[in-house]
Design a protein around this motif. Sequence first.
Motif, mmCIF file in Angstrom:
data_model
loop_
_atom_site.group_PDB
_atom_site.id
_atom_site.type_symbol
_atom_site.label_atom_id
_atom_site.label_comp_id
_atom_site.label_asym_id
_atom_site.label_seq_id
_atom_site.Cartn_x
_atom_site.Cartn_y
_atom_site.Cartn_z
ATOM 1 N N THR A 1 0.533 -1.337 -0.113
ATOM 2 C CA THR A 1 -0.534 -0.770 0.715
ATOM 3 C C THR A 1 -0.500 -1.364 2.124
ATOM 4 O O THR A 1 -0.572 -0.642 3.124
ATOM 5 C CB THR A 1 -1.913 -1.042 0.062
ATOM 6 N N TRP A 2 -0.369 -2.675 2.192
ATOM 7 C CA TRP A 2 -0.295 -3.352 3.502
ATOM 8 C C TRP A 2 0.909 -2.838 4.303
ATOM 9 O O TRP A 2 0.779 -2.474 5.473
ATOM 10 C CB TRP A 2 -0.181 -4.868 3.295
ATOM 11 N N PHE A 3 2.055 -2.779 3.671
ATOM 12 C CA PHE A 3 3.297 -2.383 4.333
ATOM 13 C C PHE A 3 3.200 -0.947 4.855
ATOM 14 O O PHE A 3 3.580 -0.645 5.987
ATOM 15 C CB PHE A 3 4.447 -2.515 3.329
ATOM 16 N N LEU A 4 2.697 -0.060 4.026
ATOM 17 C CA LEU A 4 2.660 1.352 4.413
ATOM 18 C C LEU A 4 1.608 1.636 5.473
ATOM 19 O O LEU A 4 1.840 2.446 6.378
ATOM 20 C CB LEU A 4 2.455 2.233 3.187
ATOM 21 N N THR A 5 0.454 0.967 5.404
ATOM 22 C CA THR A 5 -0.537 1.186 6.464
ATOM 23 C C THR A 5 0.020 0.651 7.779
ATOM 24 O O THR A 5 -0.175 1.252 8.833
ATOM 25 C CB THR A 5 -1.910 0.543 6.153
ATOM 26 N N LYS A 6 0.773 -0.447 7.706
ATOM 27 C CA LYS A 6 1.393 -0.987 8.917
ATOM 28 C C LYS A 6 2.355 0.029 9.538
ATOM 29 O O LYS A 6 2.482 0.130 10.759
ATOM 30 C CB LYS A 6 2.140 -2.286 8.583
ATOM 31 N N HIS A 7 3.031 0.794 8.674
ATOM 32 C CA HIS A 7 3.970 1.796 9.164
ATOM 33 C C HIS A 7 3.325 3.168 9.357
ATOM 34 O O HIS A 7 4.025 4.153 9.592
ATOM 35 C CB HIS A 7 5.169 1.916 8.213
ATOM 36 N N GLN B 1 -9.642 -3.493 4.330
ATOM 37 C CA GLN B 1 -8.827 -2.298 4.568
ATOM 38 C C GLN B 1 -7.898 -2.022 3.380
ATOM 39 O O GLN B 1 -7.804 -0.890 2.898
ATOM 40 C CB GLN B 1 -8.004 -2.466 5.847
ATOM 41 N N VAL B 2 -7.227 -3.061 2.905
ATOM 42 C CA VAL B 2 -6.345 -2.899 1.741
ATOM 43 C C VAL B 2 -7.181 -2.566 0.500
ATOM 44 O O VAL B 2 -6.844 -1.643 -0.253
ATOM 45 C CB VAL B 2 -5.474 -4.160 1.516
ATOM 46 N N ASN B 3 -8.297 -3.267 0.312
ATOM 47 C CA ASN B 3 -9.187 -2.961 -0.826
ATOM 48 C C ASN B 3 -9.543 -1.487 -0.881
ATOM 49 O O ASN B 3 -9.564 -0.880 -1.938
ATOM 50 C CB ASN B 3 -10.510 -3.733 -0.719
ATOM 51 N N GLY B 4 -9.837 -0.928 0.279
ATOM 52 C CA GLY B 4 -10.313 0.441 0.345
ATOM 53 C C GLY B 4 -9.239 1.484 0.091
ATOM 54 O O GLY B 4 -9.547 2.630 -0.218
ATOM 55 N N SER C 1 -17.301 -0.190 -8.091
ATOM 56 C CA SER C 1 -17.506 1.022 -8.902
ATOM 57 C C SER C 1 -16.547 2.120 -8.475
ATOM 58 O O SER C 1 -16.010 2.848 -9.316
ATOM 59 C CB SER C 1 -18.921 1.563 -8.740
ATOM 60 N N MET C 2 -16.334 2.226 -7.154
ATOM 61 C CA MET C 2 -15.441 3.277 -6.682
ATOM 62 C C MET C 2 -14.015 3.029 -7.173
ATOM 63 O O MET C 2 -13.340 3.945 -7.640
ATOM 64 C CB MET C 2 -15.466 3.376 -5.166
ATOM 65 N N ARG C 3 -13.567 1.772 -7.083
ATOM 66 C CA ARG C 3 -12.210 1.466 -7.564
ATOM 67 C C ARG C 3 -12.101 1.677 -9.080
ATOM 68 O O ARG C 3 -11.107 2.205 -9.566
ATOM 69 C CB ARG C 3 -11.828 0.039 -7.196
ATOM 70 N N ASP C 4 -13.124 1.291 -9.816
ATOM 71 C CA ASP C 4 -13.125 1.524 -11.267
ATOM 72 C C ASP C 4 -12.909 3.000 -11.560
ATOM 73 O O ASP C 4 -12.078 3.360 -12.394
ATOM 74 C CB ASP C 4 -14.478 1.138 -11.888
ATOM 75 N N THR C 5 -13.685 3.838 -10.877
ATOM 76 C CA THR C 5 -13.608 5.269 -11.129
ATOM 77 C C THR C 5 -12.217 5.796 -10.826
ATOM 78 O O THR C 5 -11.628 6.527 -11.635
ATOM 79 C CB THR C 5 -14.644 6.020 -10.255
ATOM 80 N N LEU C 6 -11.678 5.429 -9.656
ATOM 81 C CA LEU C 6 -10.333 5.902 -9.298
ATOM 82 C C LEU C 6 -9.298 5.420 -10.321
ATOM 83 O O LEU C 6 -8.420 6.170 -10.726
ATOM 84 C CB LEU C 6 -9.947 5.412 -7.904
ATOM 85 N N ASP C 7 -9.404 4.175 -10.732
ATOM 86 C CA ASP C 7 -8.416 3.596 -11.657
ATOM 87 C C ASP C 7 -8.532 4.193 -13.060
ATOM 88 O O ASP C 7 -7.529 4.381 -13.745
ATOM 89 C CB ASP C 7 -8.559 2.070 -11.724
ATOM 90 N N GLU C 8 -9.772 4.501 -13.457
ATOM 91 C CA GLU C 8 -9.966 5.031 -14.811
ATOM 92 C C GLU C 8 -9.618 6.510 -14.899
ATOM 93 O O GLU C 8 -9.250 7.009 -15.952
ATOM 94 C CB GLU C 8 -11.438 4.848 -15.251
#
Length: 221
Positions: free
Chosen positions: A42-48, A93-96, A176-183
């Motif tokens: 995520t870090w690498f790709l947002t950087k690019h 930023q990476v978390n999101g 909660s948002m990450r849980d939902t996306l991951d589940e």
Amino acid sequence: NNRINIAIDGPAGAGKSTVARLVANQLSYIYVDTGAMYRAVTWFLTKHGVGPEVPDQVLEHVQHMLIELTPDHGGQRVWVNGEDVTSYIRTPQVNGLVSRYAQIEGLRTHLVQLQRQMALRKGVVMDGRDIGTTVLPDAEVKIFMTATVKERALRRFNEMNDAERTSLEQLEKDISMRDTLDEQREISPLRRAEDAILLDTTEMNIHQVVEKIVSLCRSQM
Ligand code: C5P
């Protein structure tokens, strides 16, 4: 003594990394934080400037990315093409964004392959979302760690320093948002493997969780 592999899965903020690291140290095993790999991507790709909405470009860039994990004082450092990115991958930023990249099938296939290689010689404690179900379905010990969203947000909150700290409500929302996306993602969603032991840690401290897992491991060695 029989070397085994240990899979620790669960939702964001359940304390998996802390616990996995301590279990690995007690057993003199290698700790592998797979979330850090998704974060490094995520870090690498947002950087690019490559967003998760263009999977083809994501996969193209990942071909040119060497991800390395090295042990560090009982923890782990993360390297991308020789650069130490450990402190760059835990930003808001990476978390999101990380769970959006983590939905890309080809990216998962690539990272799963790397993760399996790391566990070939056994003696690994690996934490993530799909370790027991997909990465290491043959792991000798599988744990699914949970805690209530409120408790997980509180744990994150207490780990943060003044500069990083956001409100508890915001943290709860993010988790909660990450849980939902991951589940709810199609490819290897977050779920307990049938043979994984469910460990609700809401009312347990770290020491108790580590002791419980280490004794489960010793009974399999
Ligand atoms: O464990 P951590 O919270 O650092 O993981 C960050 C994100 O990476 C997760 O929210 C999830 O989207 C993704 N991830 C995953 N599969 C794993 C580990 C992490 O999809 N095995």
